[in-house]
Design a protein around this motif. Structure first.
Motif, PDB file in Angstrom:
ATOM      1  N   ILE A  50       0.832  -1.217   0.000  1.00  0.00           N
ATOM      2  CA  ILE A  50       0.000   0.000   0.000  1.00  0.00           C
ATOM      3  C   ILE A  50       0.861   1.259   0.000  1.00  0.00           C
ATOM      4  O   ILE A  50       0.389   2.332   0.379  1.00  0.00           O
ATOM      5  N   ASN A  51       2.107   1.102  -0.429  1.00  0.00           N
ATOM      6  CA  ASN A  51       3.007   2.247  -0.506  1.00  0.00           C
ATOM      7  C   ASN A  51       3.675   2.352  -1.872  1.00  0.00           C
ATOM      8  O   ASN A  51       4.813   2.802  -1.984  1.00  0.00           O
ATOM      9  N   ILE A  52       2.965   1.933  -2.886  1.00  0.00           N
ATOM     10  CA  ILE A  52       3.476   2.040  -4.251  1.00  0.00           C
ATOM     11  C   ILE A  52       3.411   3.504  -4.687  1.00  0.00           C
ATOM     12  O   ILE A  52       2.332   4.117  -4.685  1.00  0.00           O
ATOM     13  N   ARG A  53       4.545   4.057  -5.050  1.00  0.00           N
ATOM     14  CA  ARG A  53       4.589   5.472  -5.422  1.00  0.00           C
ATOM     15  C   ARG A  53       4.167   5.679  -6.874  1.00  0.00           C
ATOM     16  O   ARG A  53       3.461   6.638  -7.185  1.00  0.00           O
ATOM     17  N   GLU A  54       4.627   4.812  -7.755  1.00  0.00           N
ATOM     18  CA  GLU A  54       4.243   4.908  -9.162  1.00  0.00           C
ATOM     19  C   GLU A  54       2.920   4.180  -9.365  1.00  0.00           C
ATOM     20  O   GLU A  54       2.884   2.948  -9.408  1.00  0.00           O
ATOM     21  N   LEU A  55       1.845   4.936  -9.451  1.00  0.00           N
ATOM     22  CA  LEU A  55       0.527   4.316  -9.538  1.00  0.00           C
ATOM     23  C   LEU A  55       0.331   3.514 -10.821  1.00  0.00           C
ATOM     24  O   LEU A  55      -0.600   2.704 -10.918  1.00  0.00           O
ATOM     25  N   LYS A  56       1.196   3.700 -11.789  1.00  0.00           N
ATOM     26  CA  LYS A  56       1.112   2.902 -13.018  1.00  0.00           C
ATOM     27  C   LYS A  56       1.328   1.423 -12.729  1.00  0.00           C
ATOM     28  O   LYS A  56       0.881   0.564 -13.492  1.00  0.00           O
ATOM     29  N   GLU A  57       1.998   1.131 -11.607  1.00  0.00           N
ATOM     30  CA  GLU A  57       2.266  -0.265 -11.258  1.00  0.00           C
ATOM     31  C   GLU A  57       1.007  -1.035 -10.860  1.00  0.00           C
ATOM     32  O   GLU A  57       1.000  -2.268 -10.870  1.00  0.00           O
ATOM     33  N   ILE A  58      -0.044  -0.306 -10.492  1.00  0.00           N
ATOM     34  CA  ILE A  58      -1.283  -0.994 -10.097  1.00  0.00           C
ATOM     35  C   ILE A  58      -2.285  -1.073 -11.240  1.00  0.00           C
ATOM     36  O   ILE A  58      -3.383  -1.611 -11.066  1.00  0.00           O
ATOM     37  N   HIS A  59      -1.928  -0.542 -12.388  1.00  0.00           N
ATOM     38  CA  HIS A  59      -2.851  -0.586 -13.516  1.00  0.00           C
ATOM     39  C   HIS A  59      -3.060  -2.025 -13.977  1.00  0.00           C
ATOM     40  O   HIS A  59      -2.149  -2.855 -13.897  1.00  0.00           O
ATOM     41  N   SER A  60      -4.259  -2.289 -14.429  1.00  0.00           N
ATOM     42  CA  SER A  60      -4.607  -3.618 -14.916  1.00  0.00           C
ATOM     43  C   SER A  60      -4.927  -3.529 -16.403  1.00  0.00           C
ATOM     44  O   SER A  60      -5.705  -2.671 -16.833  1.00  0.00           O
ATOM     45  N   GLU A  61      -4.323  -4.416 -17.169  1.00  0.00           N
ATOM     46  CA  GLU A  61      -4.527  -4.388 -18.618  1.00  0.00           C
ATOM     47  C   GLU A  61      -5.937  -4.833 -18.976  1.00  0.00           C
ATOM     48  O   GLU A  61      -6.437  -5.823 -18.445  1.00  0.00           O
ATOM     49  N   ILE A  62      -6.557  -4.085 -19.855  1.00  0.00           N
ATOM     50  CA  ILE A  62      -7.913  -4.414 -20.318  1.00  0.00           C
ATOM     51  C   ILE A  62      -7.781  -5.070 -21.689  1.00  0.00           C
ATOM     52  O   ILE A  62      -7.521  -4.401 -22.691  1.00  0.00           O
ATOM     53  N   VAL A 118      -7.498  -6.120  -5.699  1.00  0.00           N
ATOM     54  CA  VAL A 118      -8.261  -7.165  -5.009  1.00  0.00           C
ATOM     55  C   VAL A 118      -7.454  -7.716  -3.843  1.00  0.00           C
ATOM     56  O   VAL A 118      -7.979  -7.969  -2.749  1.00  0.00           O
ATOM     57  N   GLU A 119      -6.150  -7.884  -4.049  1.00  0.00           N
ATOM     58  CA  GLU A 119      -5.278  -8.394  -3.002  1.00  0.00           C
ATOM     59  C   GLU A 119      -5.277  -7.463  -1.782  1.00  0.00           C
ATOM     60  O   GLU A 119      -5.361  -7.915  -0.637  1.00  0.00           O
ATOM     61  N   VAL A 120      -5.196  -6.163  -2.030  1.00  0.00           N
ATOM     62  CA  VAL A 120      -5.199  -5.191  -0.929  1.00  0.00           C
ATOM     63  C   VAL A 120      -6.569  -5.159  -0.253  1.00  0.00           C
ATOM     64  O   VAL A 120      -6.675  -5.127   0.976  1.00  0.00           O
ATOM     65  N   ILE A 121      -7.637  -5.190  -1.058  1.00  0.00           N
ATOM     66  CA  ILE A 121      -8.991  -5.147  -0.513  1.00  0.00           C
ATOM     67  C   ILE A 121      -9.248  -6.341   0.411  1.00  0.00           C
ATOM     68  O   ILE A 121      -9.847  -6.199   1.486  1.00  0.00           O
ATOM     69  N   GLU A 122      -8.761  -7.524   0.012  1.00  0.00           N
ATOM     70  CA  GLU A 122      -8.977  -8.717   0.824  1.00  0.00           C
ATOM     71  C   GLU A 122      -8.216  -8.658   2.148  1.00  0.00           C
ATOM     72  O   GLU A 122      -8.536  -9.387   3.085  1.00  0.00           O
ATOM     73  N   LYS A 123      -7.194  -7.825   2.225  1.00  0.00           N
ATOM     74  CA  LYS A 123      -6.486  -7.627   3.492  1.00  0.00           C
ATOM     75  C   LYS A 123      -7.182  -6.584   4.364  1.00  0.00           C
ATOM     76  O   LYS A 123      -7.149  -6.667   5.598  1.00  0.00           O
ATOM     77  N   VAL A 124      -7.802  -5.604   3.722  1.00  0.00           N
ATOM     78  CA  VAL A 124      -8.410  -4.481   4.463  1.00  0.00           C
ATOM     79  C   VAL A 124      -9.793  -4.841   5.001  1.00  0.00           C
ATOM     80  O   VAL A 124     -10.146  -4.471   6.121  1.00  0.00           O
ATOM     81  N   LYS A 125     -10.571  -5.587   4.232  1.00  0.00           N
ATOM     82  CA  LYS A 125     -11.949  -5.895   4.641  1.00  0.00           C
ATOM     83  C   LYS A 125     -12.053  -6.591   5.997  1.00  0.00           C
ATOM     84  O   LYS A 125     -12.903  -6.225   6.814  1.00  0.00           O
ATOM     85  N   GLU A 215      -9.136   4.233  -5.949  1.00  0.00           N
ATOM     86  CA  GLU A 215      -9.452   3.212  -4.951  1.00  0.00           C
ATOM     87  C   GLU A 215      -8.200   2.800  -4.178  1.00  0.00           C
ATOM     88  O   GLU A 215      -8.261   2.564  -2.970  1.00  0.00           O
ATOM     89  N   TYR A 216      -7.078   2.727  -4.867  1.00  0.00           N
ATOM     90  CA  TYR A 216      -5.826   2.353  -4.196  1.00  0.00           C
ATOM     91  C   TYR A 216      -5.473   3.384  -3.119  1.00  0.00           C
ATOM     92  O   TYR A 216      -5.112   3.024  -1.994  1.00  0.00           O
ATOM     93  N   ILE A 217      -5.584   4.653  -3.469  1.00  0.00           N
ATOM     94  CA  ILE A 217      -5.310   5.719  -2.493  1.00  0.00           C
ATOM     95  C   ILE A 217      -6.314   5.660  -1.346  1.00  0.00           C
ATOM     96  O   ILE A 217      -5.955   5.828  -0.178  1.00  0.00           O
ATOM     97  N   SER A 218      -7.578   5.410  -1.679  1.00  0.00           N
ATOM     98  CA  SER A 218      -8.626   5.337  -0.654  1.00  0.00           C
ATOM     99  C   SER A 218      -8.374   4.198   0.330  1.00  0.00           C
ATOM    100  O   SER A 218      -8.642   4.330   1.525  1.00  0.00           O
ATOM    101  N   LEU A 219      -7.862   3.074  -0.171  1.00  0.00           N
ATOM    102  CA  LEU A 219      -7.614   1.927   0.706  1.00  0.00           C
ATOM    103  C   LEU A 219      -6.559   2.257   1.761  1.00  0.00           C
ATOM    104  O   LEU A 219      -6.682   1.866   2.925  1.00  0.00           O
ATOM    105  N   LYS A 220      -5.538   2.986   1.373  1.00  0.00           N
ATOM    106  CA  LYS A 220      -4.523   3.381   2.360  1.00  0.00           C
ATOM    107  C   LYS A 220      -5.114   4.338   3.387  1.00  0.00           C
ATOM    108  O   LYS A 220      -4.818   4.247   4.586  1.00  0.00           O
ATOM    109  N   ILE A 221      -5.979   5.239   2.921  1.00  0.00           N
ATOM    110  CA  ILE A 221      -6.647   6.167   3.841  1.00  0.00           C
ATOM    111  C   ILE A 221      -7.538   5.397   4.810  1.00  0.00           C
ATOM    112  O   ILE A 221      -7.615   5.726   6.007  1.00  0.00           O
ATOM    113  N   ILE A 222      -8.215   4.356   4.323  1.00  0.00           N
ATOM    114  CA  ILE A 222      -9.076   3.535   5.183  1.00  0.00           C
ATOM    115  C   ILE A 222      -8.256   2.886   6.287  1.00  0.00           C
ATOM    116  O   ILE A 222      -8.651   2.895   7.461  1.00  0.00           O
TER     117      ILE A 222
END
Length: 256
Positions: A50-62, A118-125, A215-222
């Motif tokens: 939850i400390n990834i600085r380059e947000l491009k690393e969390i992008h998911s290919e469509i 999804v991996e981060v969400i499953e840890k936070v929930k 959402e990634y930023i929001s999860l860290k705030i949560i």
């Protein structure tokens, strides 16, 4: 003082046992669980996931390819052109409308969610759920300590009520975090559906990446908020523990 309401002794014994269990559990939560959990969450905030600085690393290919454009020719000459124009007006299709591409099946099977999120969400929930459950237990404990209503000497009671209100607020905020996660999935699903229908529109694809980053930023705030709520509750209850457990300096027999 004789009781004005007859209560079955067996039921009364079970209720008293329940009250004792809630009291023991809640006191342990405040004294031990809350400080341990806030330290765990503080350590979680330092986790690389939850400390990834380059947000491009969390992008998911469509993986939705853009189909080749279909060339449509309008007929404007002769009788066919007049008839085509007439049919267009009769059908109410005079305005330019984009129908989109009919989607029968996703190429490559199911369109997957953003795996990293999804991996981060499953840890936070589970942390959100834990806070809600523990707050509910402590809230019940404080409510059981509230004495019967009397005139005067209610300063301690007001502190108890303030504590219950704070616990209820924390519960509500934690529940809203779960709603936020659900809304993220729903919003993202609608956008991916739009991409499937309108594959040539780049803005839909960009919006999905923006939603993921948000959402990634929001999860860290949560996670930060969960930690802060444990800190606040632990501090508030410890500072007022005397008034919470003994709200009235006299007439202690009036306690439930």
């Amino acid at each position: 003082m004789s009781s004005l309401l007859k209560v079955d002794n067996e039921i009364k014994t079970k209720v008293d046992a329940f009250r004792e269990r809630i009291t023991a559990e809640a006191e342990d939560l405040v004294a031990n669980f809350f400080p341990k959990k806030l330290l765990e969450l503080d350590q979680f905030l330092k986790d690389p996931t939850i400390n990834i600085r380059e947000l491009k690393e969390i992008h998911s290919e469509i993986n939705l390819t853009v189909p080749d454009p279909i060339l449509l020719t309008d007929i404007h000459d002769g009788l066919e052109g007049q008839n085509a124009k007439k049919r267009k007006l009769e059908d109410g299709a005079g305005d330019d409308k984009v129908g989109g591409t009919k989607v029968f099946v996703m190429p490559g099977g199911m369109m997957k969610s953003n795996g990293k999120l999804v991996e981060v969400i499953e840890k936070v929930k589970p942390e959100i759920r834990t806070l809600i459950e523990k707050c509910n237990t402590v809230k019940m404990w404080v409510q059981l300590l509230i004495p019967r209503i009397e005139d005067g000497n209610n300063f301690g009671v007001s502190i108890q009520e303030e504590t219950v209100a704070e616990l209820r607020t924390v519960e509500g905020e934690a529940a809203s975090f779960l709603d936020q996660i659900s809304r993220y999935y729903i919003t993202r699903a609608k956008l991916v559906s739009k991409i499937a229908k309108y594959p040539h529109v780049e803005d839909y694809r960009r919006t999905v990446t923006e939603i993921d980053e948000k959402e990634y930023i929001s999860l860290k705030i949560i996670v930060s908020e969960l930690r802060n709520q444990y800190v606040t509750l632990h501090d508030m209850i410890l500072k007022n523990i005397e008034k919470i457990k003994r709200p009235r300096s006299s007439n202690t027999d009036a306690l439930y």
